[in-house]
Design a protein around this motif. Structure first.
Motif, PDB file in Angstrom:
ATOM      1  N   VAL A  99       0.319  46.037 123.355  1.00  0.00           N
ATOM      2  CA  VAL A  99       0.424  47.493 122.859  1.00  0.00           C
ATOM      3  C   VAL A  99      -1.017  47.812 122.727  1.00  0.00           C
ATOM      4  O   VAL A  99      -1.728  47.545 122.032  1.00  0.00           O
ATOM      5  CB  VAL A  99       1.142  47.578 121.881  1.00  0.00           C
ATOM      6  N   VAL A 100      -1.213  49.181 123.352  1.00  0.00           N
ATOM      7  CA  VAL A 100      -2.349  50.008 123.320  1.00  0.00           C
ATOM      8  C   VAL A 100      -1.923  51.463 122.772  1.00  0.00           C
ATOM      9  O   VAL A 100      -1.368  51.639 123.808  1.00  0.00           O
ATOM     10  CB  VAL A 100      -3.245  49.733 124.347  1.00  0.00           C
ATOM     11  N   PHE A 101      -2.232  51.816 121.734  1.00  0.00           N
ATOM     12  CA  PHE A 101      -1.989  53.209 121.572  1.00  0.00           C
ATOM     13  C   PHE A 101      -3.098  54.202 121.950  1.00  0.00           C
ATOM     14  O   PHE A 101      -4.297  53.912 121.353  1.00  0.00           O
ATOM     15  CB  PHE A 101      -1.712  53.468 120.192  1.00  0.00           C
ATOM     16  N   ASP A 102      -2.928  55.297 122.695  1.00  0.00           N
ATOM     17  CA  ASP A 102      -3.963  56.207 123.120  1.00  0.00           C
ATOM     18  C   ASP A 102      -3.955  57.389 121.965  1.00  0.00           C
ATOM     19  O   ASP A 102      -3.252  57.842 121.655  1.00  0.00           O
ATOM     20  CB  ASP A 102      -3.573  56.664 124.400  1.00  0.00           C
ATOM     21  N   ASP A 103      -5.285  57.280 121.415  1.00  0.00           N
ATOM     22  CA  ASP A 103      -5.512  58.062 120.255  1.00  0.00           C
ATOM     23  C   ASP A 103      -5.688  59.562 120.597  1.00  0.00           C
ATOM     24  O   ASP A 103      -6.320  60.342 119.718  1.00  0.00           O
ATOM     25  CB  ASP A 103      -6.370  57.593 119.270  1.00  0.00           C
ATOM     26  N   ASP A 104      -5.642  60.019 121.723  1.00  0.00           N
ATOM     27  CA  ASP A 104      -5.883  61.374 122.314  1.00  0.00           C
ATOM     28  C   ASP A 104      -5.024  62.242 121.307  1.00  0.00           C
ATOM     29  O   ASP A 104      -4.087  62.162 120.960  1.00  0.00           O
ATOM     30  CB  ASP A 104      -5.584  61.568 123.579  1.00  0.00           C
ATOM     31  N   ALA A 105      -5.728  63.298 121.045  1.00  0.00           N
ATOM     32  CA  ALA A 105      -5.271  64.538 120.107  1.00  0.00           C
ATOM     33  C   ALA A 105      -4.022  64.913 120.753  1.00  0.00           C
ATOM     34  O   ALA A 105      -3.665  65.244 122.000  1.00  0.00           O
ATOM     35  CB  ALA A 105      -5.991  65.625 119.862  1.00  0.00           C
ATOM     36  N   TYR A 106      -3.046  65.154 119.953  1.00  0.00           N
ATOM     37  CA  TYR A 106      -1.500  65.526 120.205  1.00  0.00           C
ATOM     38  C   TYR A 106      -1.528  67.000 120.585  1.00  0.00           C
ATOM     39  O   TYR A 106      -2.017  67.794 119.642  1.00  0.00           O
ATOM     40  CB  TYR A 106      -0.518  65.198 119.411  1.00  0.00           C
ATOM     41  N   LYS A 137       6.168  53.146 125.637  1.00  0.00           N
ATOM     42  CA  LYS A 137       7.379  52.738 125.581  1.00  0.00           C
ATOM     43  C   LYS A 137       7.865  52.748 124.201  1.00  0.00           C
ATOM     44  O   LYS A 137       8.958  53.078 124.126  1.00  0.00           O
ATOM     45  CB  LYS A 137       7.374  51.698 126.550  1.00  0.00           C
ATOM     46  N   MET A 138       7.008  52.130 123.414  1.00  0.00           N
ATOM     47  CA  MET A 138       7.537  51.434 122.088  1.00  0.00           C
ATOM     48  C   MET A 138       7.934  52.854 121.466  1.00  0.00           C
ATOM     49  O   MET A 138       9.065  53.005 120.979  1.00  0.00           O
ATOM     50  CB  MET A 138       6.338  50.832 121.471  1.00  0.00           C
ATOM     51  N   VAL A 139       6.955  53.804 121.261  1.00  0.00           N
ATOM     52  CA  VAL A 139       7.434  55.123 120.878  1.00  0.00           C
ATOM     53  C   VAL A 139       8.518  56.022 121.197  1.00  0.00           C
ATOM     54  O   VAL A 139       9.306  56.284 120.686  1.00  0.00           O
ATOM     55  CB  VAL A 139       5.878  56.015 120.741  1.00  0.00           C
ATOM     56  N   PHE A 140       8.648  55.733 122.608  1.00  0.00           N
ATOM     57  CA  PHE A 140       9.821  56.481 123.206  1.00  0.00           C
ATOM     58  C   PHE A 140      11.048  55.958 123.037  1.00  0.00           C
ATOM     59  O   PHE A 140      12.007  56.702 122.592  1.00  0.00           O
ATOM     60  CB  PHE A 140       9.366  56.265 124.794  1.00  0.00           C
ATOM     61  N   VAL A 141      11.056  54.719 122.951  1.00  0.00           N
ATOM     62  CA  VAL A 141      12.466  54.000 122.660  1.00  0.00           C
ATOM     63  C   VAL A 141      12.541  54.250 121.220  1.00  0.00           C
ATOM     64  O   VAL A 141      13.948  54.430 121.009  1.00  0.00           O
ATOM     65  CB  VAL A 141      12.386  52.517 123.049  1.00  0.00           C
ATOM     66  N   LEU A 142      11.676  54.132 120.249  1.00  0.00           N
ATOM     67  CA  LEU A 142      12.050  54.196 118.790  1.00  0.00           C
ATOM     68  C   LEU A 142      12.572  55.762 118.675  1.00  0.00           C
ATOM     69  O   LEU A 142      13.410  55.799 117.903  1.00  0.00           O
ATOM     70  CB  LEU A 142      10.761  53.781 118.076  1.00  0.00           C
ATOM     71  N   TYR A 143      11.988  56.664 119.293  1.00  0.00           N
ATOM     72  CA  TYR A 143      12.265  58.030 118.882  1.00  0.00           C
ATOM     73  C   TYR A 143      13.442  58.470 119.841  1.00  0.00           C
ATOM     74  O   TYR A 143      14.804  59.060 119.246  1.00  0.00           O
ATOM     75  CB  TYR A 143      11.138  58.809 119.555  1.00  0.00           C
ATOM     76  N   ALA A 144      13.532  58.087 121.171  1.00  0.00           N
ATOM     77  CA  ALA A 144      14.675  58.948 121.856  1.00  0.00           C
ATOM     78  C   ALA A 144      15.928  57.726 122.051  1.00  0.00           C
ATOM     79  O   ALA A 144      16.927  58.356 122.127  1.00  0.00           O
ATOM     80  CB  ALA A 144      13.987  59.021 123.468  1.00  0.00           C
ATOM     81  N   VAL A 145      15.829  56.691 121.783  1.00  0.00           N
ATOM     82  CA  VAL A 145      16.736  55.762 121.822  1.00  0.00           C
ATOM     83  C   VAL A 145      17.138  55.168 120.401  1.00  0.00           C
ATOM     84  O   VAL A 145      18.626  55.533 120.186  1.00  0.00           O
ATOM     85  CB  VAL A 145      16.527  54.373 122.532  1.00  0.00           C
ATOM     86  N   GLU A 146      16.453  54.941 119.773  1.00  0.00           N
ATOM     87  CA  GLU A 146      16.945  54.664 118.283  1.00  0.00           C
ATOM     88  C   GLU A 146      17.110  55.819 117.273  1.00  0.00           C
ATOM     89  O   GLU A 146      17.738  55.782 116.143  1.00  0.00           O
ATOM     90  CB  GLU A 146      15.990  53.476 117.899  1.00  0.00           C
ATOM     91  N   GLU A 161       1.002  59.757 112.291  1.00  0.00           N
ATOM     92  CA  GLU A 161       2.137  60.287 112.833  1.00  0.00           C
ATOM     93  C   GLU A 161       1.727  61.231 114.133  1.00  0.00           C
ATOM     94  O   GLU A 161       2.788  61.258 115.046  1.00  0.00           O
ATOM     95  CB  GLU A 161       2.595  61.493 111.893  1.00  0.00           C
ATOM     96  N   SER A 162       0.488  61.819 114.210  1.00  0.00           N
ATOM     97  CA  SER A 162       0.181  62.623 115.341  1.00  0.00           C
ATOM     98  C   SER A 162      -0.013  61.591 116.542  1.00  0.00           C
ATOM     99  O   SER A 162       0.308  61.852 117.914  1.00  0.00           O
ATOM    100  CB  SER A 162      -1.119  63.242 115.342  1.00  0.00           C
ATOM    101  N   THR A 163      -0.593  60.522 116.499  1.00  0.00           N
ATOM    102  CA  THR A 163      -0.501  59.335 117.673  1.00  0.00           C
ATOM    103  C   THR A 163       0.662  59.269 118.075  1.00  0.00           C
ATOM    104  O   THR A 163       1.119  59.069 118.982  1.00  0.00           O
ATOM    105  CB  THR A 163      -1.192  58.171 117.269  1.00  0.00           C
ATOM    106  N   SER A 164       1.743  59.028 117.012  1.00  0.00           N
ATOM    107  CA  SER A 164       3.482  58.817 117.534  1.00  0.00           C
ATOM    108  C   SER A 164       3.799  59.947 118.441  1.00  0.00           C
ATOM    109  O   SER A 164       4.481  59.801 119.571  1.00  0.00           O
ATOM    110  CB  SER A 164       4.213  58.848 116.515  1.00  0.00           C
ATOM    111  N   LYS A 165       3.614  61.259 117.850  1.00  0.00           N
ATOM    112  CA  LYS A 165       3.652  62.372 118.721  1.00  0.00           C
ATOM    113  C   LYS A 165       3.044  62.441 120.130  1.00  0.00           C
ATOM    114  O   LYS A 165       3.670  62.904 121.065  1.00  0.00           O
ATOM    115  CB  LYS A 165       3.414  63.768 117.980  1.00  0.00           C
ATOM    116  N   SER A 166       1.865  62.118 120.123  1.00  0.00           N
ATOM    117  CA  SER A 166       1.333  62.219 121.389  1.00  0.00           C
ATOM    118  C   SER A 166       1.548  61.111 122.323  1.00  0.00           C
ATOM    119  O   SER A 166       1.905  61.600 123.451  1.00  0.00           O
ATOM    120  CB  SER A 166      -0.193  61.857 120.964  1.00  0.00           C
ATOM    121  N   GLN A 167       2.013  59.827 121.857  1.00  0.00           N
ATOM    122  CA  GLN A 167       2.597  58.704 122.732  1.00  0.00           C
ATOM    123  C   GLN A 167       3.976  59.461 123.375  1.00  0.00           C
ATOM    124  O   GLN A 167       4.110  59.105 124.601  1.00  0.00           O
ATOM    125  CB  GLN A 167       2.788  57.526 122.159  1.00  0.00           C
TER     126      GLN A 167
END
Length: 190
Positions: A99-106, A137-146, A161-167
């Motif tokens: 897992v690598v999280f891209d920390d670009d601003a959301y 993928k991890m954020v998408f599944v946690l948010y959209a599926v779970e 939280e902003s990284t989660s939104k960005s992902q």
């Protein structure tokens, strides 16, 4: 005869859990058999490789039985197991450093509506989700599926939280692009 055991399981879940707590292996087996298929699919949503997903699920069930005494019969038992499987899957991915999280601003961009004429089956959709970069993928599944909120995802994954939104934004954009490509190729209009 097997159907009777499953019906019996759902009617006597508390009694079955109590027996499993007492170390009754038959009760533990019934719990495992009733929940393993769904829990494997949950692990599989996070982990591409089926063998790793199965190993993670089995490790999750070890934790289920080890911590069964902490289940308070508040909410569904399946939901309690599901949360363990999600944490195990995330833990597996972290240990393997996938897992690598891209920390670009959301940036709050409006996402284009997904064209409802896209034709895609469940297997194709799962392949697209599997192809997402792991952080997306991890954020998408946690948010959209779970159905977790960004604050909960941030806490679970140790990100902002902003990284989660960005992902999530990037995952949706990536999926929309691939769906559009598939749609164009499917109709020969590329």
């Amino acid at each position: 005869m097997k159907a009777l055991k499953i019906i019996s399981f759902y009617r006597n879940e508390k009694a079955l859990i109590k027996r499993a707590l007492e170390g009754n292996q038959e009760a533990q087996r019934l719990i495992y058999e009733a929940h393993a298929p769904k829990m494997l699919s949950i692990c599989r949503q996070y982990i591409k490789d089926l063998q790793f997903a199965e190993d993670t699920m089995i490790g999750g069930f070890v934790k289920v039985f080890k911590h069964l005494h902490t289940y308070r019969h508040e909410g569904s038992f399946e939901g309690w197991i599901r949360r363990i499987m999600i944490r195990e899957s995330i833990s597996f991915l972290r240990k393997k450093q996938f897992v690598v999280f891209d920390d670009d601003a959301y940036n709050e961009y409006e996402l284009a509506e997904v064209n409802s004429s896209y034709e895609i089956d469940i297997d194709q959709l799962q392949k697209l989700i599997d192809a997402l970069p792991e952080g997306y993928k991890m954020v998408f599944v946690l948010y959209a599926v779970e159905g977790y909120k960004h604050l909960e995802i941030a806490q679970m994954l140790g990100i902002s939280e902003s990284t989660s939104k960005s992902q999530l934004y990037k995952a949706r954009r990536w999926l929309q692009k691939r769906l559009k490509e598939k749609n164009s190729l499917g109709y020969g209009t590329h």
